[in-house]
Design a protein around this motif. Structure first.
Motif, PDB file in Angstrom:
ATOM      1  N   GLN A 122      47.905 -10.124  12.299  1.00  0.00           N
ATOM      2  CA  GLN A 122      48.368 -10.531  10.975  1.00  0.00           C
ATOM      3  C   GLN A 122      49.669 -11.321  11.085  1.00  0.00           C
TER       4      GLN A 122
ATOM      5  N   THR B 184      49.543 -22.964  -0.219  1.00  0.00           N
ATOM      6  CA  THR B 184      49.480 -21.978  -1.305  1.00  0.00           C
ATOM      7  C   THR B 184      48.298 -22.242  -2.226  1.00  0.00           C
TER       8      THR B 184
ATOM      9  N   PHE C 217      45.181 -21.049  -0.233  1.00  0.00           N
ATOM     10  CA  PHE C 217      45.164 -19.592  -0.165  1.00  0.00           C
ATOM     11  C   PHE C 217      44.839 -19.002  -1.537  1.00  0.00           C
TER      12      PHE C 217
ATOM     13  N   LEU D  30      41.727 -16.518  -2.477  1.00  0.00           N
ATOM     14  CA  LEU D  30      41.893 -15.236  -3.172  1.00  0.00           C
ATOM     15  C   LEU D  30      41.087 -15.206  -4.465  1.00  0.00           C
TER      16      LEU D  30
ATOM     17  N   ARG E  87      38.122 -12.559  -5.421  1.00  0.00           N
ATOM     18  CA  ARG E  87      38.129 -11.745  -6.652  1.00  0.00           C
ATOM     19  C   ARG E  87      36.833 -11.949  -7.436  1.00  0.00           C
TER      20      ARG E  87
ATOM     21  N   VAL F 140      41.369  -8.009  -2.318  1.00  0.00           N
ATOM     22  CA  VAL F 140      42.324  -9.055  -1.939  1.00  0.00           C
ATOM     23  C   VAL F 140      43.636  -8.452  -1.454  1.00  0.00           C
ATOM     24  N   ASP F 141      43.627  -7.153  -1.185  1.00  0.00           N
ATOM     25  CA  ASP F 141      44.855  -6.508  -0.719  1.00  0.00           C
ATOM     26  C   ASP F 141      44.590  -5.835   0.631  1.00  0.00           C
TER      27      ASP F 141
ATOM     28  N   TYR G 221      43.669  -8.989   2.625  1.00  0.00           N
ATOM     29  CA  TYR G 221      44.645 -10.050   2.330  1.00  0.00           C
ATOM     30  C   TYR G 221      44.776 -10.973   3.535  1.00  0.00           C
ATOM     31  N   TRP G 222      44.938 -10.384   4.714  1.00  0.00           N
ATOM     32  CA  TRP G 222      45.134 -11.181   5.918  1.00  0.00           C
ATOM     33  C   TRP G 222      43.847 -11.846   6.373  1.00  0.00           C
ATOM     34  N   GLU G 223      42.708 -11.256   6.089  1.00  0.00           N
ATOM     35  CA  GLU G 223      41.439 -11.916   6.384  1.00  0.00           C
ATOM     36  C   GLU G 223      41.296 -13.169   5.521  1.00  0.00           C
ATOM     37  N   HIS G 224      41.720 -13.079   4.266  1.00  0.00           N
ATOM     38  CA  HIS G 224      41.699 -14.244   3.379  1.00  0.00           C
ATOM     39  C   HIS G 224      42.703 -15.296   3.857  1.00  0.00           C
ATOM     40  N   TRP G 225      43.813 -14.824   4.388  1.00  0.00           N
ATOM     41  CA  TRP G 225      44.830 -15.730   4.937  1.00  0.00           C
ATOM     42  C   TRP G 225      44.204 -16.581   6.052  1.00  0.00           C
TER      43      TRP G 225
END
Length: 113
Positions: free
Chosen positions: A21, A43, A46, A50, A54, A60-61, A65-69
């Motif tokens: 991460q 941004t 990203f 996200l 959703r 998304v947490d 979150y980091w997988e989405h990053w």
């Protein structure tokens, strides 16, 4: 100071639960600083990832979150011609094969299987 006072302070929050991460975060910052994309582009991409998660009902947490990053990084790299989707998918599958076939407690190495 009472002897138990030093133990009552909350532990500092860790921004990253896993080393990957922190590496993903550093990669996004570095690629932006070197001009591959602007932070605004980052941004926006990203945020899009996200929003898509959703809408699909995915979390998304936390670790998600980091997988989405990473997904946002992949999208930007593909959009800039720095990596193509089939190559990224093949690399992901190679890593998945490597960790599935690596004995517990042994470092995972690509090409170890």
């Amino acid at each position: 100071m009472p002897s138990d006072a030093r133990h009552s302070a909350p532990a500092p929050e860790r921004p990253f639960e896993e080393p990957w991460q922190a590496q993903a975060f550093a990669m996004a910052v570095h690629l932006s600083e070197t001009g591959l994309f602007t932070w605004t582009e980052w941004t926006e991409t990203f945020g899009t990832v996200l929003s898509m998660a959703r809408t699909a009902g995915r979390p998304v947490d936390g670790a998600a979150y980091w997988e989405h990053w990473v997904t946002a990084l992949e999208m930007l790299l593909a959009a800039r011609g720095e990596a193509d989707k089939p190559a990224l998918e093949a690399l992901k599958e190679a890593w998945a094969d490597a960790y599935r076939t690596t004995p517990h407690g042994t470092p995972v190495r690509l090409g170890a299987s």
